[in-house]
Design a protein around this motif. Structure first.
Motif, PDB file in Angstrom:
ATOM      1  N   ASN A  28       0.861  -1.239   0.014  1.00 45.34           N
ATOM      2  CA  ASN A  28       0.024  -0.134   0.078  1.00 45.34           C
ATOM      3  C   ASN A  28       0.745   1.348  -0.055  1.00 45.34           C
ATOM      4  O   ASN A  28       1.961   1.137   0.280  1.00 45.34           O
ATOM      5  CB  ASN A  28      -0.895   0.051   1.156  1.00 45.34           C
ATOM      6  CG  ASN A  28      -0.197  -0.186   2.410  1.00 45.34           C
ATOM      7  OD1 ASN A  28      -0.035  -1.417   2.972  1.00 45.34           O
ATOM      8  ND2 ASN A  28       0.444   0.922   3.219  1.00 45.34           N
ATOM      9  N   ALA A  29       0.269   2.330  -0.246  1.00 46.91           N
ATOM     10  CA  ALA A  29       0.808   3.640  -0.521  1.00 46.91           C
ATOM     11  C   ALA A  29      -0.004   4.670  -0.153  1.00 46.91           C
ATOM     12  O   ALA A  29      -1.400   4.499  -0.369  1.00 46.91           O
ATOM     13  CB  ALA A  29       1.673   4.042  -1.853  1.00 46.91           C
ATOM     14  N   PRO A  30       0.184   5.585   0.853  1.00 40.15           N
ATOM     15  CA  PRO A  30       1.500   5.719   1.665  1.00 40.15           C
ATOM     16  C   PRO A  30       1.582   4.567   2.455  1.00 40.15           C
ATOM     17  O   PRO A  30       1.099   3.765   2.850  1.00 40.15           O
ATOM     18  CB  PRO A  30       1.397   7.029   2.222  1.00 40.15           C
ATOM     19  CG  PRO A  30       0.018   7.065   2.385  1.00 40.15           C
ATOM     20  CD  PRO A  30      -0.398   6.759   1.286  1.00 40.15           C
ATOM     21  N   ASP A  31       3.239   4.352   2.745  1.00 37.47           N
ATOM     22  CA  ASP A  31       3.694   3.362   3.454  1.00 37.47           C
ATOM     23  C   ASP A  31       4.517   4.126   4.320  1.00 37.47           C
ATOM     24  O   ASP A  31       5.599   4.469   4.089  1.00 37.47           O
ATOM     25  CB  ASP A  31       4.158   2.215   2.776  1.00 37.47           C
ATOM     26  CG  ASP A  31       4.642   0.928   3.595  1.00 37.47           C
ATOM     27  OD1 ASP A  31       4.111   0.827   4.927  1.00 37.47           O
ATOM     28  OD2 ASP A  31       5.648   0.293   3.408  1.00 37.47           O
ATOM     29  N   GLY A  36       0.468   8.122   7.325  1.00 39.99           N
ATOM     30  CA  GLY A  36       0.487   8.763   5.878  1.00 39.99           C
ATOM     31  C   GLY A  36      -0.774   9.593   5.511  1.00 39.99           C
ATOM     32  O   GLY A  36      -0.896  10.481   4.932  1.00 39.99           O
ATOM     33  N   LEU A  37      -2.005   8.987   5.909  1.00 39.23           N
ATOM     34  CA  LEU A  37      -3.211   9.306   5.780  1.00 39.23           C
ATOM     35  C   LEU A  37      -3.622  10.435   6.698  1.00 39.23           C
ATOM     36  O   LEU A  37      -4.065  11.304   6.414  1.00 39.23           O
ATOM     37  CB  LEU A  37      -4.330   8.341   5.622  1.00 39.23           C
ATOM     38  CG  LEU A  37      -4.212   7.506   4.421  1.00 39.23           C
ATOM     39  CD1 LEU A  37      -5.514   6.208   4.671  1.00 39.23           C
ATOM     40  CD2 LEU A  37      -4.296   8.129   3.160  1.00 39.23           C
ATOM     41  N   ILE A  63      -7.443  -4.508   4.121  1.00 38.41           N
ATOM     42  CA  ILE A  63      -6.223  -3.860   4.476  1.00 38.41           C
ATOM     43  C   ILE A  63      -6.695  -3.026   5.723  1.00 38.41           C
ATOM     44  O   ILE A  63      -5.856  -2.668   6.474  1.00 38.41           O
ATOM     45  CB  ILE A  63      -6.059  -2.860   3.117  1.00 38.41           C
ATOM     46  CG1 ILE A  63      -5.354  -3.769   2.235  1.00 38.41           C
ATOM     47  CG2 ILE A  63      -5.121  -1.790   3.536  1.00 38.41           C
ATOM     48  CD1 ILE A  63      -5.273  -2.848   0.798  1.00 38.41           C
ATOM     49  N   CYS A  64      -7.906  -2.125   5.623  1.00 37.00           N
ATOM     50  CA  CYS A  64      -8.153  -1.482   6.638  1.00 37.00           C
ATOM     51  C   CYS A  64      -8.338  -2.508   7.985  1.00 37.00           C
ATOM     52  O   CYS A  64      -7.940  -1.985   9.292  1.00 37.00           O
ATOM     53  CB  CYS A  64      -9.869  -1.136   6.645  1.00 37.00           C
ATOM     54  SG  CYS A  64      -9.816   0.147   5.229  1.00 37.00           S
ATOM     55  N   LYS A  65      -8.689  -3.896   8.273  1.00 36.43           N
ATOM     56  CA  LYS A  65      -8.743  -4.760   9.283  1.00 36.43           C
ATOM     57  C   LYS A  65      -7.293  -5.076   9.676  1.00 36.43           C
ATOM     58  O   LYS A  65      -6.869  -4.739  10.769  1.00 36.43           O
ATOM     59  CB  LYS A  65      -9.502  -6.069   9.036  1.00 36.43           C
ATOM     60  CG  LYS A  65      -9.481  -7.079  10.092  1.00 36.43           C
ATOM     61  CD  LYS A  65     -10.113  -8.094   9.643  1.00 36.43           C
ATOM     62  CE  LYS A  65      -9.890  -9.382  10.749  1.00 36.43           C
ATOM     63  NZ  LYS A  65     -10.507 -10.565  10.223  1.00 36.43           N
ATOM     64  N   ASP A  66      -6.169  -5.219   8.768  1.00 31.59           N
ATOM     65  CA  ASP A  66      -4.768  -5.363   8.911  1.00 31.59           C
ATOM     66  C   ASP A  66      -4.246  -3.962   9.813  1.00 31.59           C
ATOM     67  O   ASP A  66      -3.247  -4.301  10.615  1.00 31.59           O
ATOM     68  CB  ASP A  66      -3.988  -5.839   7.956  1.00 31.59           C
ATOM     69  CG  ASP A  66      -4.618  -7.147   7.495  1.00 31.59           C
ATOM     70  OD1 ASP A  66      -5.258  -7.983   8.168  1.00 31.59           O
ATOM     71  OD2 ASP A  66      -4.104  -7.471   6.219  1.00 31.59           O
ATOM     72  N   LEU A  67      -4.787  -2.881   9.310  1.00 30.12           N
ATOM     73  CA  LEU A  67      -3.947  -1.870   9.533  1.00 30.12           C
ATOM     74  C   LEU A  67      -4.505  -0.829  10.553  1.00 30.12           C
ATOM     75  O   LEU A  67      -4.185   0.281  10.998  1.00 30.12           O
ATOM     76  CB  LEU A  67      -3.599  -1.161   8.369  1.00 30.12           C
ATOM     77  CG  LEU A  67      -2.531  -1.507   7.488  1.00 30.12           C
ATOM     78  CD1 LEU A  67      -2.432  -0.745   6.269  1.00 30.12           C
ATOM     79  CD2 LEU A  67      -1.319  -2.173   8.115  1.00 30.12           C
TER      80      LEU A  67
END
Length: 829
Positions: A28-31, A36-37, A63-67
């Motif tokens: 993903n970006a940004p990383d 980053g967001l 992705i949302c769950k992981d991060l």
């Protein structure tokens, strides 16, 4: 009924996706994503996906769950909450411009509800990194596409599930966006348009333009007007048109890349698993977020410093990992050997010969190829220095390829061109041993498969970290507006004319770019230790003193950075020493009064490479420290005057960013930093150096020695010119440059210096150029030199910056110098 059927299909797709979910691998970006967001957790979030795809939605949810981001849910007729984000598809937003939909009514309600606010985050999910090309039915089925239906998307997931890239745009405030407009319809239309352009630009930045088959590119090159004109000029009794055309085709085959995303993916895995993780302890990259933003607005030309064969691999590898399309790279034809040549060609390398001189057809084909890359919108990378630096210093730029890029860039009118300086550095460069041998006179080893196998021994060694820093870019069109008046009238697409002063403009641009590369320098731990250790007498210093000196070097850089992009990865002095000592092969010697650190003569040669990487960062403070070598007190004005006198030479040698007008301001800032660190103090209206028994004196002396060799070379040049001016013979430039080099070489041998860059002829050539620029030397048409009488005073004053030993040896060498005629006569006797 339709809603019920849609729900059933959604549940079916979710259950079909579930077995494959564990095998999905994404970047993903940004990383890192969350910082980053920089989302406001108190406000709701709405994710906007670029295409109507449930599989993309499932990946976003994971992705949302992981991060730890708010989990998305399909918006329906409900507003999102801070705990549960909403998600909409770009096609659904586009529909709101055509007809009244539930989503449109929801947006209008949000606009009318003044208390409602949400953060809009556009998200592009890329399955694989293929920009699209009509090369096979396989790619037509398995390559990602915004037009892919549900069945094809399933096959795309199977083929590219382990190579998913998620690009998150920066949050957009819903309330600020709509409140700027006079009515809801205008607000919605502008919001949708902004998101639409964002997704187009994000796709272009991540994937690049559509690929064209290589044979199509070659046929287009042969039909290019510049190539046809070159063939016509070369056709004659000795060369028929058929033979000229065949040679042009051969040139095109030799040059053109054969870009393949599959090959890039293969090389990325090869480098990740077998090379970089074994050689480097990490790759520290700075400025990628800025590059990602630039790539959505400009066509980028990357122009890195060139220190190793690893440079182009590292830059492309870092860009690919950041979700940016790797560039086409100008590579020397010496790298076109089996098996590397073909692989690099498929990863975007296009090959160029060392010299184009006299070969009009080859020059025309290469020029047409560069023009085609820029016209089609491909990112390009090339090394302005023309070759790897053997000394660690930035080399004077060559302007041949830059001239082609500039001309092609100014002729096209699609997107503006951005020239991006890239600083590449290493804690230890793996070619440094071979560089030292070449500088001593050894023949450069030709690149070959055999050499590649021998290079495998580096995999068992540790070279610390690699560093990449993207500096302040130059917008080519804006720079031309400021420095090349009227260029738009000449660089029309159908015209071959160049505006007056074009060559001078390119040279000026090349120097400005070099200064921006050095302004983005990375002061890594090994380089800082090298500066301190090599400035110590006999290359040995106590451990406590070394830590203290490293700390002063760090705070000098922090107190007056060369630019906002200058980077110091580690600032704790003891941590710097502990990390760098084994890489620099600095030996710790136990002693009852305190341990010492030292480095052998052989390892010191390798360390000069690291020191030279960042020597320019300390040029001005080192000169200031040198002024106090023989003086206890000096006024600020005297220091500024002395620095101003030598600044043109320092700027030429080290590509310093500050020009003559900024010299005084820069010098006064350095004085203030040195005062803050206790390296200088004030005594009335004058500056005072520390007493010899004070700890700060040791650091000031070390700082002064950083520039020792540079000041010795300046003094040699001035003394030789002053002596030759009084002679009767004509003063030829070539002979002066050679005499300077031989004088430096002899001094290096007599002083035991194993530093071949000390007598680099290119440095003396630069000094003479600077003397010509400032009017102390005039070069006639026959290359003879006319030296101003002021050189005598400069030669006298320059000796004050040298140590007693250096001054005495230099004067002795000059008094015993033998001219070529005298040397020949002595040999005959």
């Amino acid at each position: 009924m339709r809603a019920w059927l849609n729900r059933v299909l959604y549940e079916l797709v979710w259950w079909l996706f579930r077995p494959f979910a564990p095998f999905i691998r994404y970047r993903n970006a940004p990383d890192p994503l969350v910082p980053g967001l920089a989302l406001d957790r108190a406000k709701p979030v709405v994710f906007v996906l670029s295409s109507r795809s449930w599989v993309d939605y499932f990946v976003l949810d994971r992705i949302c769950k992981d991060l730890g981001l708010p989990r998305p849910s399909r918006t329906g007729s409900n507003f999102p909450t801070p705990e549960r984000a909403g998600v909409v598809y770009m096609p659904a937003l586009l529909e709101t411009r055509l007809r009244n939909t539930d989503l449109l009514r929801l947006i209008e309600t949000g606009i009318a509800t003044k208390s409602f606010e949400t953060q809009i985050v556009p998200v592009s999910i890329f399955w694989g990194r293929d920009p699209g090309s009509e090369t096979s039915w396989f790619k037509l089925i398995f390559a990602d596409s915004v037009q892919a239906g549900r069945v094809r998307k399933f096959f795309i997931m199977l083929a590219n599930g382990r190579n998913v890239f998620a690009n998150f745009g920066l949050p957009l405030s819903f309330r600020e966006t709509v409140d700027r407009e006079k009515d809801a319809q205008t607000a919605i239309r502008k919001l949708v348009r902004a998101l639409h352009f964002h997704f187009l630009r994000a796709r272009s930045a991540a994937l690049g333009p559509t690929l064209v088959r290589r044979h199509v590119v070659i046929e287009a090159l042969l039909q290019a007007p510049v190539v046809q004109q070159a063939i016509a000029r070369e056709t004659g009794p000795a060369l028929t048109r058929e033979k000229a055309l065949a040679y042009a085709r051969k040139c095109a085959e030799e040059i053109a890349a054969d870009y393949s995303t599959a090959a890039i993916r293969f090389l990325e895995r090869l480098l990740s698993v077998f090379v970089f993780k074994r050689v480097f302890s990490g790759i520290d990259v700075r400025g990628l977020d800025r590059v990602r933003a630039w790539a959505q607005q400009y066509e980028i030309v990357y122009m890195p410093a060139h220190r190793s064969h690893a440079d182009y691999l590292l830059v492309s590898y870092s860009l690919y990992h950041a979700g940016l399309v790797p560039p086409h790279i100008a590579a020397g034809v010496n790298l076109n050997f089996w098996p590397v040549g073909g692989l690099l060609r498929r990863c975007g390398a296009f090959y160029m010969r060392r010299s184009f001189s006299g070969d009009r057809i080859y020059t025309a084909v290469f020029r047409a190829y560069v023009d085609s890359l820029i016209r089609r919108g491909y990112a390009i990378e090339f090394f302005p220095e023309g070759g790897r630096s053997r000394t660690g210093r930035l080399l004077a730029p060559k302007t041949g390829l830059l001239s082609m890029v500039v001309e092609a860039g100014l002729r096209q009118r699609t997107r503006p061109i951005l020239l991006v300086p890239v600083y590449v550095g290493y804690d230890r460069c793996w070619e440094v041993s071979s560089y030292a041998k070449e500088l001593r006179g050894a023949k450069k080893q030709k690149e070959s498969a055999e050499g590649l196998l021998k290079a495998g021994k580096i995999l068992g060694k540790s070279y610390g970290k690699a560093y990449i820093n993207f500096g302040e870019p130059i917008c080519l069109q804006d720079y031309a507006d400021a420095h090349l008046p009227g260029w738009r009238n000449y660089f029309a697409p159908e015209s071959d004319a160049q505006p007056p002063g074009f060559k001078r403009f390119v040279s000026q641009l090349a120097l400005e770019h070099a200064r921006r590369v050095n302004a983005a320098a990375v002061a890594n731990p090994t380089s800082l230790v090298a500066v301190a250790l090599l400035s110590a007498p006999e290359r040995v210093v106590s451990a406590d003193e070394l830590v203290e000196q490293i700390g002063h070097l760090v705070w000098l850089l922090k107190g007056n950075p060369a630019s906002e992009h200058q980077y110091v990865p580690e600032t704790a002095p003891r941590a710097i020493l502990e990390f760098a000592a084994p890489i620099a092969r600095a030996v710790r010697v136990p002693h009852a009064w305190g341990d010492l650190y030292g480095v052998s003569a052989r390892d010191a040669v390798a360390l000069t490479y690291n020191r030279n990487n960042i020597q320019h960062l300390f040029a001005i403070p080192s000169l200031i420290a040198n002024l106090f070598r023989t003086r206890m007190l000096m006024t600020d004005e005297l220091v500024v005057t002395a620095v101003r006198a030598l600044h043109p030479f320092l700027r030429t040698e080290f590509f310093l960013a500050d020009d003559g007008a900024q010299c005084e301001t820069t010098t006064r800032r350095w004085i203030e930093v040195m005062l803050q660190l206790g390296l200088l103090t004030r005594e009335g209206d004058r500056l005072r150096r520390p007493d010899a028994d004070a700890p700060a004196y040791s650091t000031l002396a070390m700082l002064g020695r950083v520039l020792n060799e540079t000041l010795e070379r300046y003094c040699m040049t001035a003394l030789l010119l002053a002596e030759e001016r009084r002679g009767a013979q004509a003063l030829k430039r070539e002979r002066i440059e050679e005499d300077c080099r031989m004088l430096a070489e002899r001094m290096a041998i007599l002083t035991g210096r194993d530093a071949p860059e000390f007598f680099d002829k290119a440095l003396f050539r630069g000094y003479l150029n600077t003397l010509i620029d400032i009017g102390l030397v005039r070069q006639r048409e026959d290359q003879s030199l006319e030296v101003d009488a002021r050189i005598d005073r400069i030669a006298e004053r320059s000796q004050e910056l040298l140590s007693d030993e250096s001054r005495q040896m230099l004067l002795q060498l000059l008094s015993r110098r033998k001219t070529p005629d005298a040397a020949s006569a002595s040999g005959a006797v």
